[in-house]
Design an enzyme around this catalytic site. Structure first.
Site: not given
Ligand code: SPQ
Length: 425
Positions: A19, A312
């Site tokens: 991403k 994350d």
């Protein structure tokens, strides 16, 4: 309703493109001169928001099934949009694009969804304003919507209070347009995809310890970018393979950049059976295939410079810790409170509902692992990483997991549930 635990997971998967790298390829391609071609682009909602913003800024971007062609117009080629720019759920889009917009010769309004409108933007408004930017938080709460009036910028030496790649990148991108060098020093090194990719587009960037410095004045040239698989997406399957009995999973083509590979270190520290195969470098990024097998895991302590390299992955690490023997302590991770949800509170609420022994601390959590987990209603808070973490936590729980708004995984991994099902043989 009771449900049997998963007996085994087996197979090979390829997770979607990274991403962070996908966002950057669109942004840098748009302000480079000439064509940028992006392979294995992540067609998740966040990266599509970035495409949408740059189209509104006058950039022609063509999409085929997973290749993207960006007709870059150079550093000064963006044009005033006819409408508000909408970053959707994406903090990366909001913060990085602000660095570029701060230096244009027009004014824009930038906003995003309800979650984005609560995430802190003061962390970019402060340094960009020091560079001469004119950015106003319209609701005067240091959050989006932001009114950005493009200005002439000057270079600064910024010492960031947080290790954040989004803050660093916003400043470096603004630094491309400044009248002198700009440097950013962080408490710990955050992910360095901006530095690697901007350099390959021709920007003079140097790094030393925790400082990155950019010299303005050179133009960027369009490039061919091949995006590696996202280690943050691979993390769910790594943990699934480790905590499910009789399992072996091969995940192909995963980016293992050392500023992102904390999850691999943690798995090894916890005693997990993980092998890295077929190591290679593509577009300056390290890539490998990852093979994991069922393992008896041990609790560990995590903090300090490791945290930005796995920030994350902390939700799925908390799940792994709940299945490990002994205590896991996660500290120095207060940043989790300002992600798509407050990931400390949300992990503690949901894992507690499953019967895990977990408590929140000021800057992390403490998990006493090894207690049996049961089905529960899981509140995702529309946070993709929470939804995916609990899909994995539920594999080995007795009873059913019901996750609210599971479609929020589209933000970073649209085929997540399909890929997970393909391993359940
Ligand atoms: O883009 P967004 O919404 O901020 O996404 C998240 C995620 O979980 O996908 C964070 F919520 O990842 C960030 C990451 O936490 C992506 C990112 C980047 O691409 O530069 C950097 C990290 O954020 P930060 O604030 O530490 O710079």
């Amino acid at each position: 309703m009771m449900r049997n635990k998963t007996k085994k997971l087996q197979g090979t998967i390829t997770v979607p493109g990274d991403k962070s790298i996908s966002h950057r390829a669109i942004m840098f391609g748009s302000i480079a001169s000439g064509m940028t071609e992006v392979g294995n682009f992540l067609r998740g909602a966040d990266c599509l928001s970035t495409i949408d913003c740059f189209r509104k800024l006058g950039i022609q971007i063509e999409e085929t099934s997973n290749r993207i062609f960006i007709h870059g117009k150079g550093l000064h080629g963006l044009t005033r949009p006819n409408s508000i720019l909408d970053a959707g759920n994406s903090g990366t889009t909001t913060r990085l694009i602000s660095g570029i917009l701060a230096a244009q010769n027009f004014t824009v309004t930038l906003t995003g969804d309800a979650s984005i409108q609560k995430r802190p933007m003061g962390r970019i408004i402060t340094p960009l304003s020091q560079m001469g930017a004119d950015i106003t938080s319209i609701n005067q709460n240091q959050c989006a919507p932001l009114l950005i009036k493009g200005q002439k910028l000057h270079g600064i030496e910024y010492h960031s209070p947080v290790a954040s790649a989004q803050v660093k990148s916003a400043i470096l991108l603004a630094g491309l347009y400044a009248d002198s060098d700009t440097s950013v020093t962080e408490p710990f090194v955050s992910r360095n995809h901006t530095e690697i990719m901007l350099q390959s587009f021709g920007a003079p960037i140097t790094t030393s310890n925790t400082t990155a410095k950019i010299t303005p004045g050179s133009k960027l040239s369009g490039q061919k970018v091949e995006v590696p698989g996202d280690i943050s997406s691979a993390a769910y399957f790594l943990v699934a393979g480790l905590i499910t009995p009789n399992s072996e999973i091969l995940i192909q083509n995963v980016g293992i950049n050392p500023t992102r590979d904390g999850i691999l270190k943690v798995i090894k520290m916890m005693g997990g059976d993980l092998k890295l195969e077929n190591l290679r470098i593509e577009n300056g990024e390290e890539v490998a295939d990852l093979l994991v097998s069922s393992s008896q895991l041990q609790g560990i302590e995590i903090g300090g410079s490791l945290i930005p390299t796995l920030i994350d992955e902390i939700p799925i690490i908390a799940v792994m810790a709940a299945y490990a023997k002994g205590r896991t302590v996660i500290k120095d991770a207060a940043e989790l409170k300002v992600k798509e949800s407050n990931r400390i509170d949300v992990m503690v609420q949901n894992l507690s509902a499953m019967g895990a022994h977990i408590e929140a601390t000021e800057d992390g959590m403490i998990i006493d692992g090894g207690f049996p987990l049961m089905g529960a209603h899981i509140e995702s808070h529309l946070d993709h990483r929470i939804a995916m973490s609990f899909a994995i936590a539920g594999l080995n729980a007795s009873g059913e997991i019901q996750i609210s708004n599971p479609e929020c995984v589209d933000v970073s991994y649209p085929n997540f549930f399909k890929d997970l099902a393909s391993l359940q043989i």
